[in-house]
Write an enzyme that holds these catalytic residues in place. Sequence first.
Site, PDB file in Angstrom:
ATOM      1  N   MET A 189      -8.227   8.391   9.114  1.00 45.94           N
ATOM      2  CA  MET A 189      -8.856   8.763   7.835  1.00 45.94           C
ATOM      3  C   MET A 189      -9.864   9.890   8.037  1.00 45.94           C
ATOM      4  SD  MET A 189      -9.545   4.925   6.370  1.00 45.94           S
ATOM      5  CE  MET A 189     -10.433   4.367   7.816  1.00 45.94           C
ATOM      6  N   ASP A 224       0.818  -1.216   0.000  1.00 49.74           N
ATOM      7  CA  ASP A 224       0.000   0.000   0.000  1.00 49.74           C
ATOM      8  C   ASP A 224       0.850   1.262   0.000  1.00 49.74           C
ATOM      9  OD1 ASP A 224      -2.351  -1.307   0.149  1.00 49.74           O
ATOM     10  OD2 ASP A 224      -2.618  -1.066   2.311  1.00 49.74           O
ATOM     11  N   LYS A 277      -3.351   3.119  -1.961  1.00 46.91           N
ATOM     12  CA  LYS A 277      -4.612   3.819  -1.818  1.00 46.91           C
ATOM     13  C   LYS A 277      -4.334   5.222  -1.334  1.00 46.91           C
ATOM     14  CE  LYS A 277      -7.331  -0.067  -0.142  1.00 46.91           C
ATOM     15  NZ  LYS A 277      -8.052  -0.498   1.051  1.00 46.91           N
TER      16      LYS A 277
HETATM   17  N1  SAH Z   1      -3.929  -0.081   9.344  1.00 48.87           N
HETATM   18  C1  SAH Z   1      -3.487   1.270   9.556  1.00 48.87           C
HETATM   19  C2  SAH Z   1      -4.556   2.280   9.314  1.00 48.87           C
HETATM   20  C3  SAH Z   1      -5.064   2.301   7.902  1.00 48.87           C
HETATM   21  S1  SAH Z   1      -6.248   3.541   7.621  1.00 48.87           S
HETATM   22  C4  SAH Z   1      -2.902   1.357  10.964  1.00 48.87           C
HETATM   23  O1  SAH Z   1      -3.068   0.443  11.761  1.00 48.87           O
HETATM   24  O2  SAH Z   1      -2.256   2.367  11.261  1.00 48.87           O
HETATM   25  C5  SAH Z   1      -5.249   4.852   7.039  1.00 48.87           C
HETATM   26  C6  SAH Z   1      -5.226   5.984   8.038  1.00 48.87           C
HETATM   27  O3  SAH Z   1      -4.333   5.662   9.077  1.00 48.87           O
HETATM   28  C7  SAH Z   1      -4.724   7.288   7.508  1.00 48.87           C
HETATM   29  O4  SAH Z   1      -5.737   8.004   6.859  1.00 48.87           O
HETATM   30  C8  SAH Z   1      -4.271   7.993   8.760  1.00 48.87           C
HETATM   31  O5  SAH Z   1      -5.354   8.537   9.462  1.00 48.87           O
HETATM   32  C9  SAH Z   1      -3.740   6.834   9.567  1.00 48.87           C
HETATM   33  N2  SAH Z   1      -2.279   6.686   9.433  1.00 48.87           N
HETATM   34  C10 SAH Z   1      -1.613   5.581   9.074  1.00 48.87           C
HETATM   35  N3  SAH Z   1      -0.289   5.786   9.111  1.00 48.87           N
HETATM   36  C11 SAH Z   1      -0.110   7.057   9.511  1.00 48.87           C
HETATM   37  C12 SAH Z   1       1.027   7.881   9.760  1.00 48.87           C
HETATM   38  N4  SAH Z   1       2.276   7.428   9.589  1.00 48.87           N
HETATM   39  N5  SAH Z   1       0.816   9.153  10.182  1.00 48.87           N
HETATM   40  C13 SAH Z   1      -0.432   9.622  10.361  1.00 48.87           C
HETATM   41  N6  SAH Z   1      -1.525   8.897  10.127  1.00 48.87           N
HETATM   42  C14 SAH Z   1      -1.385   7.636   9.724  1.00 48.87           C
END
Ligand code: SAH
Length: 501
Positions: free
Chosen positions: A173, A35, A57
Amino acid sequence: MKGKVYLVGAGPGDYKLLTLKGLECIQVADVIVYDRLVNKNYLKEAKPTCEFIYVGKASNQHTLSQEEINRVIVEQAALGKIVTRLKGGDPYVFGRGGEEGEALREKGIEFEVVPGITSAIGGLCYAGIPITHRDYASSFHVVTGHLRADDKSNSDLNWNALAHVNGTLVFLMGVSNLKQISEQLIKEGKCKKTPVALISWATYFSQKVIVSTLEEVYEVAQKEEIKPPTLIVVGSVVNLRETLNFFENKPLFGKNIMVTRSRTQNSSLVEKISDLGGNPIEIPTIKIEKFQSNKELQEAIQQLNKYTYLVLTSQNAADIFFNQLDELGLDARALAHLKICAIGSSTAKAMKVRGIRADFIPKEFVSESLYETLAPHLTPQDNILIPRAKNARDFLVTQLKEICSVHEIHTYESVIDFNQKTELLEILTHEKVDYITFASSSSVKNFVRLIGNENLNQLKQSELISIGPVTSSALCEAGLTVYKEAKQATIDGLLDVMIAD
Ligand code: SAH
């Protein structure tokens, strides 16, 4: 042959925040499906034959739909391959990992899930915010901010409950719905003054954090042009950031540092820059070309008794020498009568794995230092063998010849790797590179030849750091300005300059 799928959480971004099992799954994969939020550097850990499929995405413009992603994974595994599906954070935290698992189960494909550090917890941590705290939050709630377009007040979420739980709320998100999120919470009775943090690119060197209140956060976010990926944290734990912010306080936090590669020592430079919070950009300017069937080296090895000293000035020189020794059916015992010198700890290490402990390792990784270490021990009867790079500096050999016999053999040549030029120019044009480090005069020459004289003005925005006087003069000769020079000609010396700066 049966395929298998690993659904792997790649963590929030910081390279080292990956599990050992996750790394193993990357290393064994035949195919990696990844991703947008996965740190791309992990792909370097894959087998050379591994195939990469990007299903990134960016919010709004899904490159592949979830159904298509499911199909890709199923198809690849059905071909008998080991598929590692890399997802940002944890696969089951809004990662749709559950759906992928269901699709695999339905087709009877074996799979395993490797949990990852979710940004919802790890991202907060790197912003100095503990998700729970005895005095401030006894629960936490991770919520999707991806509200349905047809229902902005979102009946899927119990806003009233969220407004009253008194635990930490983390929205993922949620940037594009920040207005609705903050309004809904206030409407349902959450205090307007509740602290809110917005954490963008959490755990990356480019992490950016903004602190505001529920009432004002939307406006502030507009002004600061906050974009995904961003975490929204609501709750009084946000106030602990002042005290617990360890990551942004690292000395090189937020700095882009280009490392021009000439010698193997640079891997330690890259690692140390990361540990100090900076972003190392490694540019391999050269590649090593070994001279094929080196008669001169073979003869020298067959007459090793003639020599009293063996000097190896790089890891490459050591590897080539020992491989030749091996090919001739000899081993470390053939060196028993020689005194042996190594320049640099990686050279010394390369010898040690072959069972040789170097007699002399100069303090600094330069010829001058080796000469000073060695000269007092030499007599006119000595005979030194130096198998080394063709383009090495003359200094050492010239000086040693004043004292005794020296036999220099060229065993390899480092040549410019022009394949890197496009990428290098792209980085210099599109990213702000704060520092460029040079660890030898040859790395200066190679770097300049690689980017070309016509592009030297691209370096104007960056500060050039030199490891020592010889490297500095090479920079000056190339018409470049040395910003600062290391006090000690070592990797730590280079780092010290940037830390102090
Ligand atoms: N599975 C992921 C989340 C996926 S949804 C997890 O456990 O972190 C994607 C969302 O995760 C993004 O829109 C943001 O809100 C958050 N996100 C993921 N990585 C991030 C990062 N390094 N910094 C800030 N937000 C992050």
